[in-house]
Design a protein around this motif. Structure first.
Motif, short mmCIF file in Angstrom:
data_model
loop_
_atom_site.label_atom_id
_atom_site.label_comp_id
_atom_site.label_asym_id
_atom_site.label_seq_id
_atom_site.Cartn_x
_atom_site.Cartn_y
_atom_site.Cartn_z
N ALA A 122 -19.46 -2.76 -26.56
CA ALA A 122 -20.45 -3.09 -27.72
C ALA A 122 -20.21 -2.06 -28.98
O ALA A 122 -19.88 -0.87 -28.69
CB ALA A 122 -21.80 -3.11 -27.21
N PHE A 123 -20.60 -2.73 -30.23
CA PHE A 123 -20.50 -1.89 -31.23
C PHE A 123 -21.77 -2.31 -32.15
O PHE A 123 -22.02 -3.56 -32.23
CB PHE A 123 -19.48 -2.04 -32.15
CG PHE A 123 -19.18 -1.46 -33.40
CD1 PHE A 123 -19.08 -0.02 -33.47
CD2 PHE A 123 -19.32 -1.96 -34.78
CE1 PHE A 123 -19.38 0.71 -34.72
CE2 PHE A 123 -19.31 -1.37 -35.93
CZ PHE A 123 -19.07 -0.11 -35.96
N GLY A 124 -22.40 -1.37 -32.74
CA GLY A 124 -23.67 -1.68 -33.50
C GLY A 124 -24.28 -0.31 -34.23
O GLY A 124 -23.63 0.86 -34.09
N GLN A 125 -25.53 -0.58 -34.39
CA GLN A 125 -26.23 0.68 -35.07
C GLN A 125 -26.93 1.40 -33.91
O GLN A 125 -27.56 0.72 -33.00
CB GLN A 125 -26.95 0.13 -36.28
CG GLN A 125 -26.18 -0.32 -37.34
CD GLN A 125 -27.25 -1.19 -38.40
OE1 GLN A 125 -27.15 -2.47 -38.46
NE2 GLN A 125 -27.84 -0.15 -39.14
N ASP A 146 -23.77 4.81 -36.33
CA ASP A 146 -23.17 3.79 -35.57
C ASP A 146 -23.06 4.15 -34.18
O ASP A 146 -22.96 5.36 -33.99
CB ASP A 146 -21.87 3.56 -36.05
CG ASP A 146 -21.93 2.49 -37.51
OD1 ASP A 146 -22.87 1.74 -37.76
OD2 ASP A 146 -21.00 2.40 -38.35
N ALA A 183 -21.06 -5.02 -37.08
CA ALA A 183 -22.26 -4.70 -36.78
C ALA A 183 -23.15 -5.55 -38.03
O ALA A 183 -22.57 -5.98 -39.19
CB ALA A 183 -22.60 -3.49 -36.84
N SER A 243 -20.79 3.01 -30.62
CA SER A 243 -20.10 2.20 -29.70
C SER A 243 -20.18 2.69 -28.12
O SER A 243 -20.24 3.95 -27.88
CB SER A 243 -18.49 2.28 -30.11
OG SER A 243 -17.59 1.42 -29.16
N GLU A 262 -24.35 -9.04 -26.68
CA GLU A 262 -24.83 -7.55 -26.81
C GLU A 262 -25.91 -7.31 -25.74
O GLU A 262 -27.00 -7.96 -25.92
CB GLU A 262 -25.29 -6.98 -28.12
CG GLU A 262 -24.87 -5.44 -28.44
CD GLU A 262 -25.91 -4.67 -27.50
OE1 GLU A 262 -25.18 -3.75 -26.84
OE2 GLU A 262 -26.87 -4.87 -27.43
N GLY A 267 -25.09 -8.54 -34.77
CA GLY A 267 -23.63 -8.70 -35.19
C GLY A 267 -22.95 -9.83 -34.61
O GLY A 267 -23.51 -10.46 -34.31
N LEU A 290 -28.16 -2.32 -28.55
CA LEU A 290 -27.77 -1.64 -29.80
C LEU A 290 -28.32 -2.32 -30.95
O LEU A 290 -28.86 -3.59 -30.76
CB LEU A 290 -26.33 -1.61 -30.09
CG LEU A 290 -25.44 -0.65 -29.30
CD1 LEU A 290 -24.10 -0.67 -29.51
CD2 LEU A 290 -25.94 0.77 -29.29
N ALA A 292 -20.29 -7.41 -29.11
CA ALA A 292 -19.83 -7.08 -27.93
C ALA A 292 -18.75 -7.92 -27.52
O ALA A 292 -18.60 -9.17 -27.79
CB ALA A 292 -20.85 -6.98 -26.96
N GLY A 349 -25.91 -5.39 -33.04
CA GLY A 349 -24.59 -5.08 -32.40
C GLY A 349 -23.73 -6.28 -32.00
O GLY A 349 -24.34 -7.34 -31.98
#
Length: 224
Positions: free
Chosen positions: A107-110, A196, A59, A198, A77, A50, A81, A86, A84
């Motif tokens: 962090a954000f992703g799948q 998803d 993401a 977080s 990240e 991401g 994830l 971050a 992702g």
């Protein structure tokens, strides 16, 4: 980061050298056998990544989550994830006099594809536990101590069901005043059989950021 050991980030890269390939005979229709010698093996499909773009973490599937604030900066990240991105906020700069920093991390992703997932309340909870264990291990090591009081609750993000987990991890670092960090996990069903995720790692001395993270989770945008 809350598990960052120093201000200078380091990444351990693993290089894979292709083995020498023995020439092989390939049968072709109506032609004599041809011998080929590939110089390298085909590379595996790279793991998606991401990115932080403007005010959002995006993401690899183009879903997005707003950054916590402009005071947070881009980082890599490290929770495990899939695809992702971050961000990082320094809470204690140079706490040991040797350049080490400690702070908050989001962090954000799948959800990684190797974690089983079912879009049911039980499935969301199970996935959250597994990705949470992975995140804590990646951030704090296999001997991390999760304190009593872990909480679970069902959540909803723009009509998409989800599950939130909040756990506290013991912190014992010389010359650091923090005694624990709060790790928060949100798993949100995308409606297509995937989810998803977080993850926030908030220093115990900065609890106000917990509700900021919760608010940003409600603003996650799912494409499709």
């Amino acid at each position: 980061m809350a598990a960052l050991a120093a201000t200078g980030l380091s990444v351990g890269w693993i290089w894979n050298k292709a083995d020498a390939t023995t020439p092989v005979a390939l049968p072709t229709a109506g032609k004599p056998l041809e011998t080929v010698s590939p110089s390298v093996k085909p590379s595996a499909t790279p793991t998606p990544v991401g990115k932080v773009l403007g005010t959002e973490m995006i993401a690899a599937n183009n879903d997005s989550m707003p950054n916590m604030s402009s005071a947070w900066s881009n980082t890599y990240e490290r929770t495990g994830l899939w695809g992702g991105a971050a961000i990082w906020f320094t809470v204690h700069s140079n706490y040991d006099g040797k350049g080490a920093s400690w702070g908050n991390y989001t962090a954000f992703g799948q959800l990684p594809p190797d974690i089983p997932y079912a879009n049911t309340p039980a499935g969301l909870k199970a996935a959250g536990i597994q990705v949470g264990v992975r995140a804590v291990t990646n951030l704090y090591g296999e001997k991390a101590t999760v304190l009593k009081g872990t909480t679970h609750k069902a959540i909803s993000v723009n009509g998409h069901p989800g599950h939130e987990i909040v756990a506290r991890v013991a912190v014992k670092v010389p010359k650091l005043t923090e005694t624990f960090s709060t790790v928060m996990i949100a798993v949100i069903d995308r409606g297509d059989g995937t989810a998803d995720v977080s993850i926030a790692d908030i220093a115990g001395s900065t609890p106000a950021w917990q509700n900021v993270w919760r608010y940003k989770v409600t603003q996650i945008k799912i494409n499709g």
